[in-house]
Enzyme design. Structure first.
Site, PDB file in Angstrom:
ATOM      1  N   VAL A 148       0.839  -1.202   0.000  1.00 16.82           N
ATOM      2  CA  VAL A 148       0.000   0.000   0.000  1.00 16.82           C
ATOM      3  C   VAL A 148       0.877   1.255   0.000  1.00 16.82           C
ATOM      4  O   VAL A 148       0.640   2.189  -0.774  1.00 16.82           O
ATOM      5  CB  VAL A 148      -0.961  -0.009   1.211  1.00 16.82           C
ATOM      6  CG1 VAL A 148      -1.728   1.310   1.299  1.00 16.82           C
ATOM      7  CG2 VAL A 148      -1.931  -1.176   1.095  1.00 16.82           C
ATOM      8  N   VAL A 199     -11.664   0.580   5.989  1.00 17.84           N
ATOM      9  CA  VAL A 199     -12.906  -0.163   5.734  1.00 17.84           C
ATOM     10  C   VAL A 199     -13.234  -0.045   4.252  1.00 17.84           C
ATOM     11  O   VAL A 199     -13.450   1.050   3.737  1.00 17.84           O
ATOM     12  CB  VAL A 199     -14.088   0.382   6.568  1.00 17.84           C
ATOM     13  CG1 VAL A 199     -15.321  -0.482   6.358  1.00 17.84           C
ATOM     14  CG2 VAL A 199     -13.725   0.460   8.046  1.00 17.84           C
ATOM     15  N   GLY A 241     -11.247  -0.854   1.680  1.00 15.50           N
ATOM     16  CA  GLY A 241     -10.097  -0.707   0.781  1.00 15.50           C
ATOM     17  C   GLY A 241     -10.210   0.515  -0.104  1.00 15.50           C
ATOM     18  O   GLY A 241      -9.957   1.632   0.327  1.00 15.50           O
ATOM     19  N   ILE A 274     -13.020   1.538  -1.664  1.00 17.34           N
ATOM     20  CA  ILE A 274     -14.399   2.059  -1.742  1.00 17.34           C
ATOM     21  C   ILE A 274     -14.516   3.290  -0.849  1.00 17.34           C
ATOM     22  O   ILE A 274     -14.080   3.248   0.291  1.00 17.34           O
ATOM     23  CB  ILE A 274     -15.402   0.984  -1.270  1.00 17.34           C
ATOM     24  CG1 ILE A 274     -15.264  -0.271  -2.126  1.00 17.34           C
ATOM     25  CG2 ILE A 274     -16.816   1.517  -1.315  1.00 17.34           C
ATOM     26  CD1 ILE A 274     -16.105  -1.432  -1.633  1.00 17.34           C
ATOM     27  N   GLY A 326      -2.923 -13.864  -4.713  1.00 19.65           N
ATOM     28  CA  GLY A 326      -2.702 -12.700  -3.845  1.00 19.65           C
ATOM     29  C   GLY A 326      -3.977 -12.169  -3.225  1.00 19.65           C
ATOM     30  O   GLY A 326      -3.993 -11.081  -2.653  1.00 19.65           O
ATOM     31  N   ASP A 341     -11.347  -9.841  10.827  1.00 20.10           N
ATOM     32  CA  ASP A 341     -11.096  -8.651  10.006  1.00 20.10           C
ATOM     33  C   ASP A 341     -12.390  -7.870   9.768  1.00 20.10           C
ATOM     34  O   ASP A 341     -12.434  -6.649   9.895  1.00 20.10           O
ATOM     35  CB  ASP A 341     -10.487  -9.100   8.665  1.00 20.10           C
ATOM     36  CG  ASP A 341     -10.372  -7.975   7.668  1.00 20.10           C
ATOM     37  OD1 ASP A 341      -9.375  -7.246   7.722  1.00 20.10           O
ATOM     38  OD2 ASP A 341     -11.292  -7.808   6.829  1.00 20.10           O
ATOM     39  N   LYS A 390     -14.074  -3.975  10.904  1.00 17.84           N
ATOM     40  CA  LYS A 390     -14.653  -3.008   9.964  1.00 17.84           C
ATOM     41  C   LYS A 390     -16.072  -2.613  10.360  1.00 17.84           C
ATOM     42  O   LYS A 390     -16.457  -1.455  10.224  1.00 17.84           O
ATOM     43  CB  LYS A 390     -14.633  -3.606   8.554  1.00 17.84           C
ATOM     44  CG  LYS A 390     -13.214  -3.754   8.003  1.00 17.84           C
ATOM     45  CD  LYS A 390     -13.216  -4.551   6.713  1.00 17.84           C
ATOM     46  CE  LYS A 390     -11.816  -4.714   6.154  1.00 17.84           C
ATOM     47  NZ  LYS A 390     -11.782  -5.700   5.044  1.00 17.84           N
ATOM     48  N   GLY A 431      -6.036  -4.238  -2.183  1.00 19.09           N
ATOM     49  CA  GLY A 431      -5.152  -4.080  -3.342  1.00 19.09           C
ATOM     50  C   GLY A 431      -4.372  -2.779  -3.256  1.00 19.09           C
ATOM     51  O   GLY A 431      -4.812  -1.811  -2.651  1.00 19.09           O
TER      52      GLY A 431
END
Lengths: 387, 387
Positions: free
Chosen positions: A18, A122, A124, A126, A177, A191, A195, A292
């Protein structure tokens, strides 16, 4: 017109997947500059100072903001606290950090009159939290729900499409990945729980304890379960939900059996779909890549743009401690277990080829039973049946 | 911290369905005040000045912004131009106005250093244009597509669910308030064409002529068509699409046959789903109520908040005149016509019980044929088959 003259000088903590995307996006802009990178590695090809000493960054009065993309709780927590105390705005993608230290981090940012943003934590890529924040300007948010984890959606979608088993699909997800080497926190729902806690805290202006939130994951799902869902005409998705009650919040994470064409049932691959329901405007949903390099970096940079445009504080500075109560959420459940005990026997509605369907039960009841049952039957799997 | 002390004083043009919702939302806020309402009716119960003379509002130097919710081209165009010239920010929900006078209105706002916002013009209550604007900060947008009209989605969804005919479903939509008394611009695609033109202009920094955009509606669809689509395992949706090409834009509106679980195929009732694709971040979609009093008012108020927070100008001030070219978009089509002519005969791939499926054709070819064919067979219906 907003002041566009000043360049925002940034210290970037962590140059991983990132962080690398953030660096690329930031360098392409004229109004931002990565002045420092904190990393134990050297990057002689980069035009900025690379250091492994956080104080070098925090002592520089020309640094406006710190972007934390290291992940993990430590030393991210200590660094972020120090940055806030040093009067730097903080932008982070770290859901672990924000869910665990929500109250003290928001307070610290407020005391130091700096911004704390975590939009990439939360969803990624979006723009979920920024839109939730906008909605709060005018709306009473009464509900949140959605597919908040790409790894598990990829696994479930693949199992439905191919009929393959969990282990085989997980292996492919790892190769692509889409799943970590240790996928534990993704597949057991931890996870997603972070969120939904962060989202609910912001939406309802409260503080929920992560450990109070009931969670069931997909780590024990089998191809036989999927085949059973297909016979029911349903699709399994791992859904996080929360609803504002009077003096409490119903909030939980569990596999859910959806009937097409229900919107969530159509979400493919490693995509996410997150929704809120406002009192006046109804349901709004946001769809995109939940993880991603570039999607996540996009949300991080959007936070920087917002801070540069004058946004201060957190998405919602109201923080009322809030009780979790799932006793009013009633559903039928699919249950597959090697040992049908007395309690379950009493609550069976239908016996299937694989598993049973229960009579209507509360989320509280079902999750309490599941937690006990897992001690003797760790392969047990449950999923709620949604109307 | 942004200046939150000053109250934004607003002149509200039109106190209809949307205007009434805007009034309610604005009055609930401390930072906004509806100072005037322009309407030919009197509202003695309201606390603000009601006038039928626009000059009364525009001459008041304490009025910061004008909200236009009258609809229609005239006198909305003259009033909005006068407001911009008088140095008032303008917020409008009027897609007819923005699509038709895009270039001159954006220029006028720019010359007068005021904001022009129209978020409610596309997607009703969905924060589509603001999110598109955010994405443009960092991304090259290469594609837009979606379900941009609630009336037609309600009609198609009902026909698929009930098997009922078009006229019957339209009547029910009118009773429920989901369709206008005169539904012409909704069902023939003209409303959607305005929305894809506005969205594409903003996304690609260009100016597209509305009349250049190929459009096919659903006004001639029958229950027999729907039955044929069901046999194909497909769902019909009215889709607007655009794609950035080199020196041109492919942009068109047409019924499309989607295969579940394709995301758009799952959109129920009068909801909308609008998506953009960014070069780095992939596809992002936004779902919600595309119309209605409160959803639309929500977007109007959000524009006011943004203007109050310092936003100026339009979503994208770049305006390069752009050619429309649909010749590179190739698809198979479903065609039902009473008269199969020589051109169509040559391009038939499969003959169905009801209608035919063509060989791959460009959007340009198909729409050119359709426009001619409608002269002799006005009941003709076409839909593209999407992969």
């Amino acid at each position: 017109m907003l002041d566009t003259a000043k360049v925002m000088r940034i210290g970037l903590l962590g140059m991983g997947t990132v962080g690398g995307g953030v660096y690329e996006f930031a360098q392409a802009r004229k109004d931002m500059e990565i002045a420092y990178i904190l990393d134990i590695r050297q990057f002689p090809e980069l035009q900025c100072t690379v250091t492994s000493d956080i104080d070098v960054i925090l002592r520089d009065p020309t640094v406006d903001a710190v972007i934390e993309t290291m992940g993990g709780l430590h030393p991210a927590y200590e660094y972020v606290c120090a940055a806030l105390r040093a009067g730097k705005h903080v932008i982070t993608a770290n859901k672990l950090l924000i869910a665990a230290h929500y109250r003290d981090l928001v307070q610290l940012a407020s005391e130091n009159h700096v911004a704390l943003r975590c939009s990439a934590a939360v969803g990624g890529g979006i723009p979920w939290l920024p839109n939730l924040e906008c909605a709060l300007e005018q709306e009473n948010i009464i509900r949140i729900s959605g597919i908040m984890n790409g790894t598990t959606n990829y696994i479930l979608d693949s199992m439905h499409r191919s009929g393959a088993g969990f282990a085989e699909v997980l292996k492919k997800a790892q190769e692509l990945g889409y799943a970590e080497k240790d996928p534990g926190d993704d597949i057991n729902g931890a996870d997603i729980r972070r969120k939904i806690v962060i989202s609910s805290n912001i939406a309802y202006g409260c503080v929920i304890q992560e450990s109070d939130v009931a969670v069931a994951g997909i780590e024990t799902i089998t191809d036989a379960d999927i085949a059973a869902f297909k016979r029911m005409g349903r699709i399994c998705k791992l859904i996080a939900s929360s609803r504002k009650l009077s003096g409490a919040v119903a909030v939980y994470v569990e596999p859910a059996l959806l009937e097409p064409p229900m919107h969530e049932s159509a979400i493919p691959g490693n995509f996410n779909l997150i929704s809120f329901t406002g009192e006046h405007i109804g349901k709004q949903s946001f769809y995109g890549q939940g993880a991603g390099r570039y999607p996540t970096a996009y949300n991080v940079l959007q936070d920087c743009v917002d801070v540069r445009n004058g946004l201060r504080g957190f998405y919602n500075n109201k923080m009322e401690p809030m009780r979790v109560d799932n006793s009013s959420v009633i559903r039928q459940y699919y249950v597959r277990t090697a040992q049908i005990d007395e309690w379950l026997r009493v609550h069976i509605d239908t016996i299937l080829d694989c598993g049973v369907v229960t009579t209507p039960l509360s989320v509280t009841q079902m999750h309490a039973w599941l937690q006990e049952q897992k001690k003797t039957d760790p392969g047990c799997f449950v999923a709620s049946i949604r109307e």
